[in-house]
Design an enzyme around this catalytic site. Sequence first.
Site, PDB file in Angstrom:
ATOM      1  N   ASN A  39     -10.928  -2.425  -5.431  1.00 45.26           N
ATOM      2  CA  ASN A  39     -10.142  -1.545  -6.313  1.00 45.26           C
ATOM      3  C   ASN A  39     -10.790  -1.356  -7.688  1.00 45.26           C
ATOM      4  O   ASN A  39     -10.450  -0.418  -8.421  1.00 45.26           O
ATOM      5  CB  ASN A  39      -8.699  -2.051  -6.475  1.00 45.26           C
ATOM      6  CG  ASN A  39      -7.843  -1.886  -5.231  1.00 45.26           C
ATOM      7  OD1 ASN A  39      -6.921  -2.677  -4.987  1.00 45.26           O
ATOM      8  ND2 ASN A  39      -8.123  -0.871  -4.423  1.00 45.26           N
ATOM      9  N   ASP A  54       0.822  -1.221   0.000  1.00 49.23           N
ATOM     10  CA  ASP A  54       0.000   0.000   0.000  1.00 49.23           C
ATOM     11  C   ASP A  54       0.854   1.269   0.000  1.00 49.23           C
ATOM     12  O   ASP A  54       1.973   1.276   0.513  1.00 49.23           O
ATOM     13  CB  ASP A  54      -0.921  -0.024   1.231  1.00 49.23           C
ATOM     14  CG  ASP A  54      -2.105   0.923   1.084  1.00 49.23           C
ATOM     15  OD1 ASP A  54      -2.359   1.405  -0.032  1.00 49.23           O
ATOM     16  OD2 ASP A  54      -2.769   1.185   2.102  1.00 49.23           O
TER      17      ASP A  54
HETATM   18  C1  IPE Z   1      -5.553  -2.659  -0.327  1.00 47.59           C
HETATM   19  O1  IPE Z   1      -5.151  -1.346  -0.502  1.00 47.59           O
HETATM   20  C2  IPE Z   1      -5.476  -3.399  -1.619  1.00 47.59           C
HETATM   21  C3  IPE Z   1      -4.148  -3.555  -2.197  1.00 47.59           C
HETATM   22  C4  IPE Z   1      -3.005  -3.216  -1.677  1.00 47.59           C
HETATM   23  C5  IPE Z   1      -4.139  -4.174  -3.475  1.00 47.59           C
HETATM   24  P1  IPE Z   1      -6.226  -0.164  -0.624  1.00 47.59           P
HETATM   25  O2  IPE Z   1      -5.429   1.087  -0.690  1.00 47.59           O
HETATM   26  O3  IPE Z   1      -7.147  -0.436  -1.737  1.00 47.59           O
HETATM   27  O4  IPE Z   1      -6.990  -0.292   0.752  1.00 47.59           O
HETATM   28  P2  IPE Z   1      -7.957   0.731   1.510  1.00 47.59           P
HETATM   29  O5  IPE Z   1      -9.079   1.022   0.588  1.00 47.59           O
HETATM   30  O6  IPE Z   1      -7.147   1.948   1.820  1.00 47.59           O
HETATM   31  O7  IPE Z   1      -8.353   0.010   2.742  1.00 47.59           O
HETATM   32  C1  IPE Z   2      -1.520   0.271  -3.363  1.00 45.16           C
HETATM   33  O1  IPE Z   2      -1.326   1.644  -3.375  1.00 45.16           O
HETATM   34  C2  IPE Z   2      -1.771  -0.302  -4.735  1.00 45.16           C
HETATM   35  C3  IPE Z   2      -3.154  -0.712  -5.006  1.00 45.16           C
HETATM   36  C4  IPE Z   2      -4.141  -0.672  -4.159  1.00 45.16           C
HETATM   37  C5  IPE Z   2      -3.425  -1.212  -6.321  1.00 45.16           C
HETATM   38  P1  IPE Z   2      -2.534   2.670  -3.427  1.00 45.16           P
HETATM   39  O2  IPE Z   2      -2.857   2.915  -4.854  1.00 45.16           O
HETATM   40  O3  IPE Z   2      -3.643   2.218  -2.573  1.00 45.16           O
HETATM   41  O4  IPE Z   2      -1.855   3.969  -2.814  1.00 45.16           O
HETATM   42  P2  IPE Z   2      -2.478   4.942  -1.731  1.00 45.16           P
HETATM   43  O5  IPE Z   2      -2.921   4.110  -0.570  1.00 45.16           O
HETATM   44  O6  IPE Z   2      -3.616   5.648  -2.377  1.00 45.16           O
HETATM   45  O7  IPE Z   2      -1.339   5.855  -1.374  1.00 45.16           O
HETATM   46 MG    MG Z   3      -4.050   2.432  -0.598  1.00 46.30          MG
END
Ligand code: IPE
Ligand code: IPE
Ligand code: MG
Length: 250
Positions: free
Chosen positions: A70, A22
């Site tokens: 996502n 993340d």
């Molecule tokens: C969780 O991250 C999913 C992945 C890392 C693929 P998100 O960034 O989507 O999670 P939330 O929505 O902040 O909980």
């Molecule tokens: C994790 O990084 C990757 C996926 C969930 C695909 P994020 O895209 O959630 O990055 P933040 O949490 O918005 O910084």
């Molecule tokens: Mg995230």
Amino acid sequence: MNERLRSINLHKKPNHVAVIMDGNGRWAKSKGMQRVFGHKNALTSIRESVDIASELDIQYLTLYAFSTENWNRPKLEVDTLMNLMVSTLKKELPEFMKKNIKINAIGNLNQLPSNARNTLADIIKKTKNNEKITLTFALSYGSREEIVNTIKKLCKKVVNNQLKIEKIDDKIINSHLYTFNLPDVDLMIRTSGEQRISNFLLWQMAYAELYFTEVLWPDFRKEHFINAIIDYQNRERRFGKTSEQIKVNE
Ligand code: IPE
Ligand code: IPE
Ligand code: MG
């Protein structure tokens, strides 16, 4: 880093590490860039994690790459992530072969665009005899979706007289999850400072140790992985027993 590496107790390693990768978006934003720039810079962190897991002889590494939730992100971001996945898998195949890495995928894979699904199926097939480490990508993965899917499969078997309700136990449920061929998670690492599970491996993490770090995923390196392992090794996994019982059996 080498000194830290030497402090790892090779007899007390996790067998299965799962990572919620993340913080890509925030990493990019902090550099004045678009969110997708963060996703593009996630590959080095994946490579480093796989390499250190392999060096430490950790058999199972599972990476949360795309959740069922996502899909609700802007179309441009979703499309970029899917395209990145296809190009990365293709580019990394020689490395997977060289490093003896078996690729596995969990999730509602039917929801992926056909080129992503086909590339994935091809890579899984080509790496199926590799055995150093099983690298699982959680794609279009949601633990609740997985559990719903499992319940449906079990209900069908019951209705078709292939399974008796009384026979349903942990083992049967395990064997119908997407993770049927993986052991329980020992250690879950989440980067970026968020302290939640976000619908990841709820059943499989029932007794996992949870490790949260502020490091954003694109900055995550071998040394951060090592820190997580050392932290894990300093914990006492009691599985409901008392500390005294655990010490006697050690
Ligand atoms: C969780 O991250 C999913 C992945 C890392 C693929 P998100 O960034 O989507 O999670 P939330 O929505 O902040 O909980
Ligand atoms: C994790 O990084 C990757 C996926 C969930 C695909 P994020 O895209 O959630 O990055 P933040 O949490 O918005 O910084
Ligand atoms: Mg995230």
